[in-house]
Scaffold this active site. Sequence first.
Site, PDB file in Angstrom:
ATOM      1  N   HIS C  64       4.796   3.446   4.563  1.00 29.36           N
ATOM      2  CA  HIS C  64       4.162   3.890   5.817  1.00 29.36           C
ATOM      3  C   HIS C  64       5.091   4.881   6.501  1.00 29.36           C
ATOM      4  CE1 HIS C  64       0.879   0.933   5.681  1.00 29.36           C
ATOM      5  NE2 HIS C  64       1.776   0.130   5.125  1.00 29.36           N
ATOM      6  N   LEU C  65       4.659   6.147   6.519  1.00 31.25           N
ATOM      7  CA  LEU C  65       5.486   7.183   7.148  1.00 31.25           C
ATOM      8  C   LEU C  65       5.071   7.442   8.591  1.00 31.25           C
ATOM      9  CD1 LEU C  65       5.968   9.749   4.223  1.00 31.25           C
ATOM     10  CD2 LEU C  65       7.536   7.970   5.016  1.00 31.25           C
ATOM     11  N   ASN C  96      -3.015   4.686   6.903  1.00 28.94           N
ATOM     12  CA  ASN C  96      -3.330   4.168   8.246  1.00 28.94           C
ATOM     13  C   ASN C  96      -2.545   4.870   9.349  1.00 28.94           C
ATOM     14  OD1 ASN C  96      -0.906   3.030   7.464  1.00 28.94           O
ATOM     15  ND2 ASN C  96      -1.300   1.061   8.475  1.00 28.94           N
ATOM     16  N   ASP C 156      -5.107   0.166   3.244  1.00 32.21           N
ATOM     17  CA  ASP C 156      -4.023  -0.784   3.487  1.00 32.21           C
ATOM     18  C   ASP C 156      -3.797  -1.072   4.972  1.00 32.21           C
ATOM     19  OD1 ASP C 156      -1.677  -2.371   2.573  1.00 32.21           O
ATOM     20  OD2 ASP C 156      -0.684  -0.973   3.930  1.00 32.21           O
ATOM     21  N   HIS C 183      -5.810  -4.030  -0.212  1.00 34.92           N
ATOM     22  CA  HIS C 183      -5.060  -4.945   0.645  1.00 34.92           C
ATOM     23  C   HIS C 183      -5.901  -6.222   0.710  1.00 34.92           C
ATOM     24  CE1 HIS C 183      -2.769  -5.958   4.486  1.00 34.92           C
ATOM     25  NE2 HIS C 183      -3.758  -6.832   4.485  1.00 34.92           N
ATOM     26  N   HIS C 236       0.876  -5.547  -2.564  1.00 32.15           N
ATOM     27  CA  HIS C 236       1.730  -6.662  -2.118  1.00 32.15           C
ATOM     28  C   HIS C 236       1.203  -8.067  -2.404  1.00 32.15           C
ATOM     29  CE1 HIS C 236      -1.062  -6.050   1.150  1.00 32.15           C
ATOM     30  NE2 HIS C 236      -0.384  -5.079   1.701  1.00 32.15           N
ATOM     31  N   ASP C 309       6.264  -1.358   0.857  1.00 29.32           N
ATOM     32  CA  ASP C 309       5.489  -1.589   2.084  1.00 29.32           C
ATOM     33  C   ASP C 309       6.365  -1.339   3.305  1.00 29.32           C
ATOM     34  OD1 ASP C 309       3.416  -2.078   3.791  1.00 29.32           O
ATOM     35  OD2 ASP C 309       3.272  -4.230   3.375  1.00 29.32           O
TER      36      ASP C 309
END
Lengths: 335, 184, 446
Positions: C64-65, C96, C156, C183, C236, C309
């Site tokens: 997640h950036l 997201n 996700d 997810h 995950h 993650d």
Amino acid sequence: MRHLLSAADLDRAQAVTVLDVAEQMAATQRREIKKLPTLRGRTVVNLFFEDSTRTRISFEAAAKRLSADVINFSAKGSSVSKGESLKDTALTLEAMGADAVVVRHPASGAPHRLAHAGWTRGAVVNAGDGTHEHPTQALLDAFTMRRHLVENATGADLAGRRVAVVGDVLHSRVARSNVLLLNTLGAHVVLVAPPTLLPVGVEGWPCEVSYDLDATLAGAHGDLDAVMMLRVQAERMNASYFPSVREYSRRYGLDARRVGLLPDHTVVMHPGPMNRGLEISADAADSPRSTIVEQVTNGVAVRMAVLYLLLAGARDLAPAGPPADEVALTEGVLP
Amino acid sequence: MTARRTVLEAAEIRRALTRIAHEVLERNKGADDLVLLGIPTRGVTLATRLGRRLTEIEGRPVPVGSLDATMYRDDLRRQPVRTIAPTELPDGGIDDKVVVLVDDVLFSGRTIRAALDALSDLGRPRAVRLAVLVDRGHRELPIRADHVGKNLPTSLSERVRVALEEVDGTDEVRIESDAAEVSA
Amino acid sequence: MTSTTAGTTWLVRRSRVLGGQPTDVLVENGVVAEIGPGLSAAGASVLDADGLVLLPGLVDLHTHLREPGREDAETVETGSQAAARGGFTAVHAMANTDPVADTAGVVEQVWRLGRRSGWVDVRPVGAVTVGLAGERLAELGAMADSAAGVRVFSDDGKCVSDAVLMRRALEYVKAFDGVVAQHAQEPRLTDGAQMHEGAVSAVLGLRGWPAVAEEAIIARDVLLAGHVGSRLHVCHLSTAGSVEIVRWAKGRGIDVTAEVTPHHLLLTDEEVRSYDPVFKVNPPLRTAEDVMALREALADGTIDIVATDHAPHPVEDKDCEWAAAAMGMTGLETALSVVQHTMVETGLLDWAGVAQRMSAAPARIGRVADQGRPLVVGEPAHLTLVDPAARWTVEPHTMATMGRNSPFRGRELPGQVVATFYAGHPTVLDGKLAAPRPSTTPGRDA
């Protein structure tokens, strides 16, 4: 110990000490002059993020009877759900020099955060957090039981006593604290509830579990010494925890017939507020064996004891043993 | 290394209490309106013994109770937290009575100060007197005992220990000090 | 380790390729030019890598950036710096963001930001449904055809819980060799859930998050993937039951791949007893039995890859009570160390196995053609040098990520990334960020 966050914070000796001190506090409350100078100059903040007039008043009375300054901080409002308010409120209280923070919060673990996140140096007393714990309620329940069930109560625990805790265990902080404390004090606990209102993982608790109230009251787990009814919220019905209020009441409510199944000495308890006609009928609640009003009275004495033990000494809740014959001789030894 | 020195033995403690009993009666001109209040823990034991002697001498019971002053102390925050002992007043109460406070050792006077405060929340005695087994000096407040078993000059570094049969299994008063300080 | 003279040619001396015997590796013009003992090259920068292990550059399928939208939490620049420090040369940026990466425009924006930063190859993940709302498909084909060349699609953070929608997504992405990364979280069973449902949640009074909520979705999805003959990737995995289902599906020939995070390989729900929200994560930390099953599955190949993650959050989103806190943990800069600790030092994986699970397999699943390649002459020089003997204490404030929410804070971990080469360019040297790959450098991903 600097805080009271969970009933599990107390070992047997500490728990008995709280009850013994509460006994002396209760004695002072039967006198004409009820106020003691003990906590003069100390500040107790009641930090309530959730409405609970009864618990707040009980803590307020306890602190005032010990001459502490009391600040009531009702933080319930639009911004409670946001985390900063807990931290910022704590920092504010710290700036005001709170010696103890009595916290009621809808989030499980909030008092734990308050005590350990470094936001305040004061002693933190958990006055009910989410569906986690309510340790002073468990202490006052144990105090009430000891008075009724144990002769020569001072110094005694509840070894061998049998207690049924009936109702919405899943959402009950009272049940969690009671199971832990009663077990510490040597009592046997039977939880009675529909399976939907018991947490997954309850198998690991130090207690027995029953789905059948009638059988338990009739002695399936031994003769009961106390039956504690838990509040059930009718809204749980909407989340399918039980089909209807009527069915819940029929299967898990305490009424006159069920009281009749109990041995003569068994006390009937409820932490309040009650839903009369749901988990407990009026005649069960008002019967001579009901300790429900007495529990409220005992709440003040128990909370006085907790505040005294957390705030009066230089260190922590561990008692220093019997009072020394002369105190001045150790002056200058302690920091 | 702790050095111990016995300064009162069982027989001396017994004689001291008997003498105090006679003094109390003489001062009060009899046992009328007398109430003994012991200060926990050993003060209560001594008050009970003293009450027995008074009863023997006078031939009628003298009321005995206990007075815990812990919650009135001014030094709570300098000490580890203390448990609280019972306060039990005799049935007749203390209003218009002559209360004799009984303690084992009189030192700074702070315990007695707290006891006087506690007493005033419980009622209004006609007079309050103080009986102690040992007065070791070093008062920090203007308080003195009316009846003293033994005056015991001590240094501040010494500790006075009172042992009583009912609590400790033996009757004895001793002075303890750290050896290094004794030789110094 | 010392480096001498600068240049585009690097001679890495005496590193152990995939943990094997020490040898020299010559990197020239972005590719591995020569491998063998005693190499020399005039004008080459020399990197003495005695005792270090040489791995292919790591590829993260799950990062997640936060950019665009939550630049207070992380940016493409800081996140890809963190990736480089963690030994990565490619990351897949989850969808997201705000706006959600559900159009060609947004994925191209993220892709361009990644290119401009130059620390790693930033591969955008496209959302499966518009706005992650789970109602209708996003324009998956447009994202696939965009400059970003999206191949991985995921909602996700949210589960594609509607079975029909999931079926359609699985089918649709076959047209461009895409994969749906699910997810797996049945939403009704996890309404308001705060932590793994079990003995600890019962004591702590936190709303439980049952394992079955994950397993039920995985079971449904592998059956769907089998039915329509599609590729499925499971994000995950966190429970022993999920492992069993994936193992069963693979045995049936279903084209399913699965990932596990480093934190699920090490931490358990016991951590939650502290009520410290740094341990609040989705999916939640599970039990010790689950952790052991995940390690075993990663070793035997049931779980294909490790994915971080990595989920940075601003301090205020964690500095509060548990229920109010955001879910997620940082992970890019600790991933390799945690894998060394849990898998290599336990004897479950060798370094070749680590390379497979943290580079080759994720690159294959994400269809990143030029990464995760074998360490042989002629391949692009995406390389990571790790010192397996080093031990270090995790201090979040010294990390490149903006997130301070490392669950490993204060913990001593083995293994330190000493150098990372991204297409022959050293992004990390001496364990510190060096310089990004200049955007003028001819790239293989152009």
